[in-house]
Enzyme design. Structure first.
Site, PDB file in Angstrom:
ATOM      1  N   ASP A 209      35.281  28.120  57.017  1.00 13.46           N
ATOM      2  CA  ASP A 209      35.055  29.355  58.153  1.00 13.46           C
ATOM      3  C   ASP A 209      35.685  28.034  59.406  1.00 13.46           C
ATOM      4  OD1 ASP A 209      34.782  31.505  59.912  1.00 13.46           O
ATOM      5  OD2 ASP A 209      33.108  31.331  60.155  1.00 13.46           O
TER       6      ASP A 209
ATOM      7  N   VAL B 122      21.961  31.458  68.482  1.00  7.99           N
ATOM      8  CA  VAL B 122      21.982  29.967  68.787  1.00  7.99           C
ATOM      9  C   VAL B 122      21.457  29.690  70.498  1.00  7.99           C
ATOM     10  CG1 VAL B 122      23.025  27.566  68.653  1.00  7.99           C
ATOM     11  CG2 VAL B 122      23.452  28.794  67.320  1.00  7.99           C
TER      12      VAL B 122
ATOM     13  N   GLY C   4      26.868  36.963  63.651  1.00  4.73           N
ATOM     14  CA  GLY C   4      26.432  38.497  62.290  1.00  4.73           C
ATOM     15  C   GLY C   4      24.836  38.134  61.716  1.00  4.73           C
TER      16      GLY C   4
END
Length: 300
Positions: free
Chosen positions: A161, A51, A47
């Protein structure tokens, strides 16, 4: 006002993200950053960032470059969070945590983090291909992630996360898997505060602990431990305990339902797996979600 900040991507969203992550609009492959890092191809898109695999032009080896989304570069809160990720990773010198090499800003003003190269695959790819893993292999991966999390917690850092798309697997010379914990983008320091009180829910719903999915609840290192337990469950059983395709239903399942989650519907298979675990000195118990349990947020 309560805000739900959902980290992109849970495993369920992973397949949908692949076309985006392999080219198309916004692909900066071929761009050279600061005359040092040539972007080769996108590895994944979240979001807040993309990468890329990149080539270090002077040293001749590949690295991973996490480039912040251009539209967020002017957002001071997003910029602060992105910079903090680099600062946190610098503190976490551990064999099972991805290592930071550099931090800089492009000529256009977008910050980027340069990390060690990635030779292997996302854990999500492995799970989508193999479903349930052999118990011994799963335990080997979990033990490495537990070591990485324990190290982060000892330094007052909560990941918040943990999920398959934030774990990268390579192979050791022995043939055993080598796990690396990635993406500390929504990590939080706990050093200066005994508990973290949230006015928003942050994370990936299907891997959230009950307290993390509860507004204004205090969370600590046990939220990461809970996510690791869910990841272990998924590796051994081949299924996610809560995901049904609807975020609201997932949060309801995590926060409200008092339900036991069995590893296997086939009892004979379950018994066989339990025997394997027993041989490794591990006891398997059902995952339980509890409502109004004071130990969730306040401590044992």
């Amino acid at each position: 006002m309560l805000t739900l900040v959902v980290s992109h991507m849970g495993r369920a969203a992973y397949q949908q993200s692949l076309p985006e992550a392999s080219g198309g609009d916004g692909d900066l492959s071929g761009l050279t950053l600061r005359e040092t890092y040539r972007l080769l191809r996108p590895l994944g898109r979240g979001g807040m960032s993309v990468v890329y695999e990149a080539l270090h032009l002077r040293l001749g080896h590949t690295v991973a470059v996490k480039l912040m989304a251009r539209e967020l570069a002017a957002d001071r809160h997003a910029l602060s969070r992105f910079r903090r990720e680099a600062e946190l990773l610098v503190e976490l010198r551990h064999p099972n945590v991805v290592q930071v090499i550099d931090f800089d800003v492009t000529a256009g003003g977008e910050p980027y983090i340069v990390m060690e190269g990635r030779e292997g695959q996302q854990h999500a790819v492995l799970l989508d291909r193999d479903r349930a893993l052999p118990v011994e292999r799963a335990a080997f991966i979990v033990s490495q992630l537990a070591s990485a999390l324990a190290f982060a917690h000892s330094r007052g850092i909560l990941h918040r996360d943990l999920k398959p798309t934030n774990v990268f697997l390579s192979q050791l010379s022995s043939g055993e898997p080598h796990a690396k914990l990635l993406d500390f983008g929504i990590a939080k320091r706990l050093r200066s505060e005994p508990g973290l009180t949230l006015d928003c829910m942050v994370g990936t719903p299907e891997y959230m602990a009950p307290e993390q999915a509860t507004p204004w609840a205090e969370i600590d290192h046990r939220a990461d431990q809970y996510a690791l337990a869910l990841l272990a469950y998924e590796m051994i059983s081949g299924t996610q305990p809560f995901w049904d395709g609807d975020v609201v239903h997932v949060l309801h399942s995590v926060r409200v339902q008092n339900r036991h989650v069995e590893f296997f519907e086939n009892r004979s298979e379950a018994e066989a797996r339990r025997e394997e675990l027993a041989g490794m000195g591990v006891k398997m118990e059902p995952v339980v979600t509890r409502r109004d349990d004071p130990t969730i947020a306040q401590g044992d």
